[in-house]
Design a protein around this motif. Structure first.
Motif, PDB file in Angstrom:
ATOM      1  N   SER A 106       0.826  -1.201   0.000  1.00 49.86           N
ATOM      2  CA  SER A 106       0.000   0.000   0.000  1.00 49.86           C
ATOM      3  C   SER A 106       0.861   1.252   0.000  1.00 49.86           C
ATOM      4  O   SER A 106       2.029   1.223   0.395  1.00 49.86           O
ATOM      5  N   ASP A 109      -1.205   8.546  -1.769  1.00 54.38           N
ATOM      6  CA  ASP A 109      -0.807   9.544  -2.757  1.00 54.38           C
ATOM      7  C   ASP A 109      -0.893  10.954  -2.172  1.00 54.38           C
ATOM      8  O   ASP A 109      -1.225  11.154  -0.998  1.00 54.38           O
ATOM      9  N   HIS A 115      -3.801   3.592  -1.687  1.00 52.89           N
ATOM     10  CA  HIS A 115      -3.759   2.636  -2.789  1.00 52.89           C
ATOM     11  C   HIS A 115      -3.283   1.289  -2.243  1.00 52.89           C
ATOM     12  O   HIS A 115      -2.304   1.234  -1.492  1.00 52.89           O
ATOM     13  N   TRP A 155      -5.596  -4.012  -7.900  1.00 53.55           N
ATOM     14  CA  TRP A 155      -5.295  -2.675  -7.374  1.00 53.55           C
ATOM     15  C   TRP A 155      -6.599  -2.022  -6.933  1.00 53.55           C
ATOM     16  O   TRP A 155      -7.650  -2.216  -7.556  1.00 53.55           O
ATOM     17  N   SER A 156      -6.538  -1.262  -5.857  1.00 50.57           N
ATOM     18  CA  SER A 156      -7.699  -0.505  -5.404  1.00 50.57           C
ATOM     19  C   SER A 156      -7.235   0.813  -4.797  1.00 50.57           C
ATOM     20  O   SER A 156      -6.110   0.920  -4.298  1.00 50.57           O
ATOM     21  N   ARG A 157      -8.105   1.810  -4.866  1.00 48.68           N
ATOM     22  CA  ARG A 157      -7.807   3.118  -4.290  1.00 48.68           C
ATOM     23  C   ARG A 157      -8.991   3.584  -3.461  1.00 48.68           C
ATOM     24  O   ARG A 157     -10.119   3.626  -3.950  1.00 48.68           O
ATOM     25  N   SER A 165     -14.345   4.182  -3.373  1.00 51.78           N
ATOM     26  CA  SER A 165     -13.157   3.415  -3.734  1.00 51.78           C
ATOM     27  C   SER A 165     -13.350   2.839  -5.123  1.00 51.78           C
ATOM     28  O   SER A 165     -14.479   2.554  -5.546  1.00 51.78           O
TER      29      SER A 165
END
Length: 431
Positions: A106, A109, A115, A155-157, A165
């Motif tokens: 992780s 940003d 992330h 991937w995830s944000r 998300s």
């Protein structure tokens, strides 16, 4: 192959509540205390103040960190007397050893969004007496045993300010008779108080199948499908999935979630090495429609019954345009024995009707357009039950600081048509 898919389905299902066409959507209680931020709060120490005052230049990949590593190992075996390879009779014996590892990384940003990147690699080895009957003339065929490899990258944000998300994943899978590429896109949006959440996931999978035929019906010069023998046909199978879920925190003890997961398949949906015997003794290979639409609808509820008990329940109704209808109900009750030891008994019951094209051996008529003797899509009732033991010592498992948890689970599966399976899984988490 289909029986290995069943084995893997049970293996995954015992860990995440997912199994074949009845896979269940996971959700976790949100803690509003940790999900919200008090903008007026002040650091309680100089150390905390220094940490919270890092310059923005140190965001992004410069802050990439390893959050956790998970290992899972499983042993699965099954037996029965309704193998589709031999026309709906004969051994279904199969043994499978599965292992997987995933790493979660992780970073944050410059906008404060978290992330997460997860890489997973899974591999299993199986030995199948039933699939070896594709060509019983040989001492041992390519289908008797194989290695199945299936990595995934996701991937995830998460944006706490906007309460949403997004995510994406890519997967690959290969086995002796097929290759598959697939991916998912996901989005979720929570209310400002984090009590309600809407989630949407869209997926597609593109498979290529080897058209391996039983030896009796192979045309002259047609290959066996063994390694190095490529003189066979290849067909595609595409799957498209949509999942829409709404979860709601009712109060501090109860959360519910409703989910609908329509899907559509096209291409080679039959298994060409499944034999079908007709009323006059004629032998053909399984033939099913080239499209299939599925519509499962589920409801999940979790209830905190004091500090030591949680009741997790799930119900799903399923139907498709092949004529199958099914009901699935499951319950899991984690019980905290001590502050770091818990026991989780679980039970799942399923009842389904047969597809319109199923009939046992020597029952199909030559006038029928589609036909199968695969008992996996016949009328039956099944039960899956067992328990797990989980430990999470404050000083780490066996005194190893970063070994966060260890869990051992056992599951027993049985069908009304005589099939029986057992699975044992061991998992470990390092943080």
């Amino acid at each position: 192959m289909k029986k290995v898919t069943l084995a893997i389905g049970l293996y995954v299902g015992i860990l995440s509540g997912a199994y074949g066409q009845y896979d269940e959507t996971k959700f976790i209680f949100k803690n509003k205390k940790t999900e919200t931020t008090n903008k007026n709060s002040m650091p309680t120490s100089s150390k905390e103040y220094k940490l919270s005052s890092k310059p923005e230049a140190e965001s992004g990949f410069r802050t990439l960190k390893l959050e956790e590593v998970n290992f899972v190992s499983a042993y699965y075996n099954q037996d029965g007397n309704h193998s589709a390879v031999t026309g709906g009779v004969g051994t279904e014996k199969l043994i499978d050893f599965a292992n997987s590892i995933d790493l979660k990384l992780s970073f944050t940003d410059k906008k404060g969004r978290k992330h997460s990147i997860i890489g997973e690699a899974a591999i299993d080895y199986y030995s199948s007496a039933s699939s070896d009957k594709i060509d019983p003339r040989s001492v041992s065929s390519a289908s008797m045993s194989d290695v199945h490899f299936y990595p995934t990258l996701s991937w995830s944000r998460k944006d706490d300010k906007k309460h949403n998300s997004v995510g994406a994943s890519f997967s690959y899978s290969t086995e002796w008779d097929y290759q598959s590429y697939g991916g998912n896109l996901s989005f979720s949006k929570s209310s400002k108080d984090n009590n309600t959440e809407l989630s949407v996931k869209l997926g597609a999978f593109f498979d290529t199948w080897s058209v391996i035929l039983p030896y009796e019906v192979r045309p002259d010069g047609y290959g066996s499908g063994a390694e190095g023998d490529q003189n066979i046909d290849y067909k595609r199978r595409n799957s498209y999935n949509l999942s829409i879920g709404v979860s709601q925190i009712i109060d501090k003890r109860l959360q519910v979630m409703a989910v609908v997961e329509p899907s559509y398949q096209e291409g080679l949906l039959s298994t060409p090495y499944h034999r079908v015997y007709f009323t006059d003794g004629t032998l053909k290979v399984e033939k099913l429609p080239g499209t299939r639409a599925k519509l499962p609808v589920g409801l999940r509820a979790s209830y905190f019954l004091g500090d030591r008990f949680i009741i997790r329940s799930f119900y799903r109704y399923y139907q498709d345009n092949w004529g199958m209808k099914a009901h699935t109900i499951s319950v899991e009750v984690p019980v905290k024995i001590t502050s770091f030891v818990s026991v989780t008994p679980h039970y799942r019951f399923n009842s389904q009707t047969a597809v319109d094209y199923f009939a046992p051996i020597n029952s199909h008529k030559l006038t029928e357009t589609y036909y199968t003797s695969d008992f996996d899509i016949s009328d039956f009732r099944s039960a899956f039950w067992g328990a797990g033991v989980r430990i999470a010592p404050p000083d780490g498992v066996l005194g190893i600081k970063h070994w966060n948890t260890a869990e051992l689970r056992y599951g027993h599966y049985n069908r009304s048509n005589g099939m029986v399976a057992h699975i044992i899984t061991l998992s470990a988490k390092f943080k």
